[in-house]
Design an enzyme around this catalytic site. Sequence first.
Site, PDB file in Angstrom:
ATOM      1  N   CYS A 124       0.839  -1.201   0.000  1.00  0.00           N
ATOM      2  CA  CYS A 124       0.000   0.000   0.000  1.00  0.00           C
ATOM      3  C   CYS A 124       0.874   1.252   0.000  1.00  0.00           C
ATOM      4  O   CYS A 124       0.659   2.183  -0.775  1.00  0.00           O
ATOM      5  CB  CYS A 124      -0.933  -0.006   1.211  1.00  0.00           C
ATOM      6  SG  CYS A 124      -2.179   1.308   1.198  1.00  0.00           S
ATOM      7  N   CYS A 125       1.883   1.268   0.884  1.00  0.00           N
ATOM      8  CA  CYS A 125       2.812   2.392   0.909  1.00  0.00           C
ATOM      9  C   CYS A 125       3.545   2.524  -0.425  1.00  0.00           C
ATOM     10  O   CYS A 125       3.825   3.637  -0.889  1.00  0.00           O
ATOM     11  CB  CYS A 125       3.833   2.208   2.026  1.00  0.00           C
ATOM     12  SG  CYS A 125       3.177   2.390   3.694  1.00  0.00           S
ATOM     13  N   CYS A 207      -0.860   8.579   6.834  1.00  0.00           N
ATOM     14  CA  CYS A 207      -2.224   8.352   6.382  1.00  0.00           C
ATOM     15  C   CYS A 207      -3.146   8.196   7.593  1.00  0.00           C
ATOM     16  O   CYS A 207      -2.729   7.679   8.637  1.00  0.00           O
ATOM     17  CB  CYS A 207      -2.294   7.100   5.510  1.00  0.00           C
ATOM     18  SG  CYS A 207      -1.503   7.297   3.892  1.00  0.00           S
ATOM     19  N   CYS A 210      -3.486   4.782   9.432  1.00  0.00           N
ATOM     20  CA  CYS A 210      -2.235   4.238   9.961  1.00  0.00           C
ATOM     21  C   CYS A 210      -1.606   5.154  11.007  1.00  0.00           C
ATOM     22  O   CYS A 210      -0.418   5.011  11.327  1.00  0.00           O
ATOM     23  CB  CYS A 210      -1.250   3.998   8.819  1.00  0.00           C
ATOM     24  SG  CYS A 210      -1.879   2.873   7.553  1.00  0.00           S
ATOM     25  N   CYS A 235       8.043   3.291   5.408  1.00  0.00           N
ATOM     26  CA  CYS A 235       7.119   3.072   4.285  1.00  0.00           C
ATOM     27  C   CYS A 235       7.848   2.743   2.986  1.00  0.00           C
ATOM     28  O   CYS A 235       7.216   2.389   2.001  1.00  0.00           O
ATOM     29  CB  CYS A 235       6.249   4.310   4.084  1.00  0.00           C
ATOM     30  SG  CYS A 235       7.184   5.810   3.758  1.00  0.00           S
TER      31      CYS A 235
END
Length: 242
Positions: A124-125, A207, A210, A235
């Site tokens: 995702c990162c 985010c 997170c 990340c």
Amino acid sequence: MTNPLIHPNVTDALRDKVALKTAAAIELLKQAAAEFQPIGFASSMGAEDMVITDLIQRNALDIEIFTLDTGRLPSETYDLMAKAEKHYNARPVTFFPRHEAVEEYVRKHGINAFYDSVDLRKACCGMRKVEPLKRALAGKKAWITGMRAQQSATRAELPLRQFDESHGIEKFNPLSDWSEREVWVYIHTHGVPYNELHERFVPSIGCQPCTRPISPGEDIRAGRWWWENPESKECGLHVKAG
């Protein structure tokens, strides 16, 4: 409730120390801009990044300021973006993730799959931060970060200047030797805008899903990816060679 961690008591000695470190950071930024063009500063709109933004704008340095909008930032971060635009009469260059990659990830794994494993979180990162950063740094000769050595175990040995092997360019960390207290002394001394989440005990803001507030005594990055071990809490934007 005011967060005492970001409103430190300011002594003359502390003020003088921040002034010396500020002068050193400005000198490093000037040297970087003179030696490497084009050069960019990656701002996540965190407290450290707002300090560097202020240094760049206040000294009219030839450094492009850019930011990565992951699409899942807190509303307070967007509020700060708008406030900073008015404060400096300047707008950072914004990079977004590729929509095709986000759509494929969500369809395959789910909207909040990053909670399920470190690999899915890093994926995702990767699509929301790492890939956009590559585009942001394309053609750049060097880049600047707001990282500090005291922020986490993964940043303990952070030089002021290093060669970024992953991007093949020079990298500068002007606030590497700054403490959190020194960052906030600068912010309050110069009236630098900052994220309201800092007042709510959120020192490290990423985010929204997170990021969470921390408790007194916790590591300042304890609220980032709090379900993971400290050793994995990066990340991918800042890869440590080894």
